[in-house]
Design an enzyme around this catalytic site. Structure first.
Site, PDB file in Angstrom:
ATOM      1  N   GLY A  33     -21.763 -32.233 -13.568  1.00 27.01           N
ATOM      2  CA  GLY A  33     -21.975 -33.663 -13.369  1.00 27.01           C
ATOM      3  C   GLY A  33     -22.440 -34.265 -14.667  1.00 27.01           C
ATOM      4  N   ASN A  37     -24.578 -32.211 -17.362  1.00 23.38           N
ATOM      5  CA  ASN A  37     -23.864 -31.607 -18.484  1.00 23.38           C
ATOM      6  C   ASN A  37     -24.542 -31.929 -19.812  1.00 23.38           C
ATOM      7  OD1 ASN A  37     -22.023 -30.913 -16.494  1.00 23.38           O
ATOM      8  ND2 ASN A  37     -20.524 -32.465 -17.078  1.00 23.38           N
ATOM      9  N   TYR A  88     -16.779 -31.698  -6.000  1.00 20.86           N
ATOM     10  CA  TYR A  88     -15.490 -32.161  -6.511  1.00 20.86           C
ATOM     11  C   TYR A  88     -14.561 -30.977  -6.713  1.00 20.86           C
ATOM     12  CZ  TYR A  88     -15.966 -31.214 -11.637  1.00 20.86           C
ATOM     13  OH  TYR A  88     -16.065 -30.647 -12.878  1.00 20.86           O
ATOM     14  N   TYR A 103     -12.714 -36.008  -4.972  1.00 17.54           N
ATOM     15  CA  TYR A 103     -14.143 -36.052  -4.696  1.00 17.54           C
ATOM     16  C   TYR A 103     -14.432 -35.901  -3.207  1.00 17.54           C
ATOM     17  CZ  TYR A 103     -14.964 -37.971  -9.390  1.00 17.54           C
ATOM     18  OH  TYR A 103     -15.041 -38.159 -10.738  1.00 17.54           O
ATOM     19  N   ARG A 105     -18.039 -36.508  -1.987  1.00 21.30           N
ATOM     20  CA  ARG A 105     -19.433 -36.703  -2.383  1.00 21.30           C
ATOM     21  C   ARG A 105     -20.147 -37.767  -1.557  1.00 21.30           C
ATOM     22  NH1 ARG A 105     -18.266 -38.443  -8.541  1.00 21.30           N
ATOM     23  NH2 ARG A 105     -20.534 -38.263  -8.752  1.00 21.30           N
ATOM     24  N   ASN A 166     -18.442 -44.337 -18.716  1.00 23.21           N
ATOM     25  CA  ASN A 166     -17.849 -43.478 -17.679  1.00 23.21           C
ATOM     26  C   ASN A 166     -17.408 -44.226 -16.425  1.00 23.21           C
ATOM     27  OD1 ASN A 166     -17.832 -41.020 -18.930  1.00 23.21           O
ATOM     28  ND2 ASN A 166     -19.625 -40.196 -17.913  1.00 23.21           N
ATOM     29  N   ARG A 168     -15.340 -44.835 -13.181  1.00 21.49           N
ATOM     30  CA  ARG A 168     -14.619 -43.983 -12.241  1.00 21.49           C
ATOM     31  C   ARG A 168     -14.020 -44.851 -11.140  1.00 21.49           C
ATOM     32  NH1 ARG A 168     -15.156 -41.193 -15.924  1.00 21.49           N
ATOM     33  NH2 ARG A 168     -16.018 -39.069 -16.065  1.00 21.49           N
ATOM     34  N   GLY A 282     -16.632 -35.570 -22.707  1.00 20.14           N
ATOM     35  CA  GLY A 282     -17.390 -36.769 -23.054  1.00 20.14           C
ATOM     36  C   GLY A 282     -18.888 -36.537 -22.966  1.00 20.14           C
ATOM     37  N   ASP A 283     -19.317 -35.755 -21.995  1.00 19.16           N
ATOM     38  CA  ASP A 283     -20.736 -35.416 -21.871  1.00 19.16           C
ATOM     39  C   ASP A 283     -21.181 -34.548 -23.047  1.00 19.16           C
ATOM     40  OD1 ASP A 283     -20.680 -36.694 -19.334  1.00 19.16           O
ATOM     41  OD2 ASP A 283     -19.909 -34.845 -18.453  1.00 19.16           O
TER      42      ASP A 283
END
Length: 342
Positions: A33, A37, A88, A103, A105, A166, A168, A282-283
């Site tokens: 996540g 991360n 996920y 997902y 969640r 980020n 989504r 990206g993290d």
């Protein structure tokens, strides 16, 4: 050096190798996540790294906590409660077939957070940095309210705040994202994102950008970074630059503008990557940039560290960037030939 991150950690179920969902008879299990991360990456560099969330008190929730602890992340402020951990599913793409994420969640424990369950003033005691992503406020009103409480406490504690935008699409609409995210930018010092994040989350549209064209208009990205900085008053803006030739081969670099060493936008070294797992890249960039801005002599070195770190992440299965600062430095100052180390 104490860094705090806040968000959701999920159970990740990925198809073995490059199998499709419809043919998988089993799944590889791990956790990941956005903010988790980042916390893991920073812990790997030797930073005192804290991840804040809410997780069920059952065994799967404990497995997530144990997984974070395994990689050196401090879990002191994790709240226990709620009924489930988000999941996920990942199907890893190859060549011209893209990766896919599904997902599961809804009603995750973090969405049940109540005011007072987290003492943010205590969390930020002795902290230098707070990081969050645009995924967190997309999880619902309760999480959004908790994030705002965290940001207000970070401001009281004079902690530097970074965001990875980020966006989504599977979590919220463009209209809702912009309404929420633009208001939260008042609390942000360092902004990280790409061209889609900037447009969908903040309504700042880049001109002449086509990530799937296999080439980049550097001037367009430079103007995007400057426009974000002008509009929201950030201390620094970092834009990741991905050239998507296929699901297997990407170009990777970044561009940054700030109030110190990069008042004119600076573009990093460019890497060509044969992808193993791009999820979490990206993290990894955000974690590398935070470390670089805290530890390096200047912004350009910080950006080069972040790009090299996130390049290495894309060669590692799973969400976490399991590399040391020394390994990142070696890539920064070496050829990246991948020769066997004996």
């Amino acid at each position: 050096m104490k860094v705090v991150t806040f968000g959701e950690i999920m159970l990740r179920l990925s198809t073995p190798g490059f199998s499709r969902f419809v043919q998988a008879a089993s799944f590889d299990v791990t956790f990941g996540g956005g903010e988790a991360n980042v916390a893991v990456a920073l812990a790997a560099y030797g930073v005192e790294s804290y991840f804040v969330t809410k997780l069920p008190a059952h065994e799967i929730g404990q497995a997530a906590v144990n997984h974070l602890r395994r990689f050196g992340v401090r879990t002191d402020y994790i709240v226990r409660g709620g009924e489930r951990i988000g999941i996920y599913f990942l199907e890893t793409g190859a060549s011209q077939r893209p990766s896919k994420v599904i997902y599961d969640r809804a009603h995750a424990a973090i969405t049940t957070l109540q005011q007072g369950e987290i003492d943010w003033d205590r969390v930020f005691e002795g902290a230098q940095w707070f990081h969050w992503t645009g995924i967190t406020p997309a999880l619902g009103e309760r999480v959004r309210a908790e994030l705002r409480r965290a940001l207000e406490a970070a401001r009281r504690a004079r902690v530097t705040v970074s965001v990875d935008l980020n966006y989504r699409a599977k979590l919220w609409s463009v209209e809702e994202a912009q309404q929420v995210m633009r208001a939260l930018m008042d609390y942000v010092d360092i902004c990280i994102g790409n061209e889609e994040d900037a447009e969908k989350s903040l309504g700042v549209r880049p001109q002449g950008v086509d990530v799937e064209a296999g080439k980049l208009d550097e001037a367009a990205y430079a103007e995007l970074a400057l426009e974000l900085k002008r509009t929201f008053g950030f201390q620094a803006v970092a834009i990741t630059l991905r050239e998507s030739y296929s699901a297997s081969i990407n170009g990777w670099s970044a561009l940054m503008v700030d109030n110190r060493d990069c008042q004119t936008p600076y573009r990093s070294r460019r890497y060509q990557i044969h992808l193993v797992d791009r999820v979490g890249s990206g993290d990894a960039f955000a974690g590398g940039l935070i470390y670089g801005l805290l530890m390096k002599n200047n912004t350009r070195e910080a950006l080069e560290f972040a790009v090299a770190a996130s390049c290495l992440k894309q060669t590692i299965p799973g969400d976490f960037n399991l590399v040391s600062a020394g390994e990142v430095e070696k890539l920064m100052h070496g050829s990246g030939s991948g020769r066997v180390e004996r």
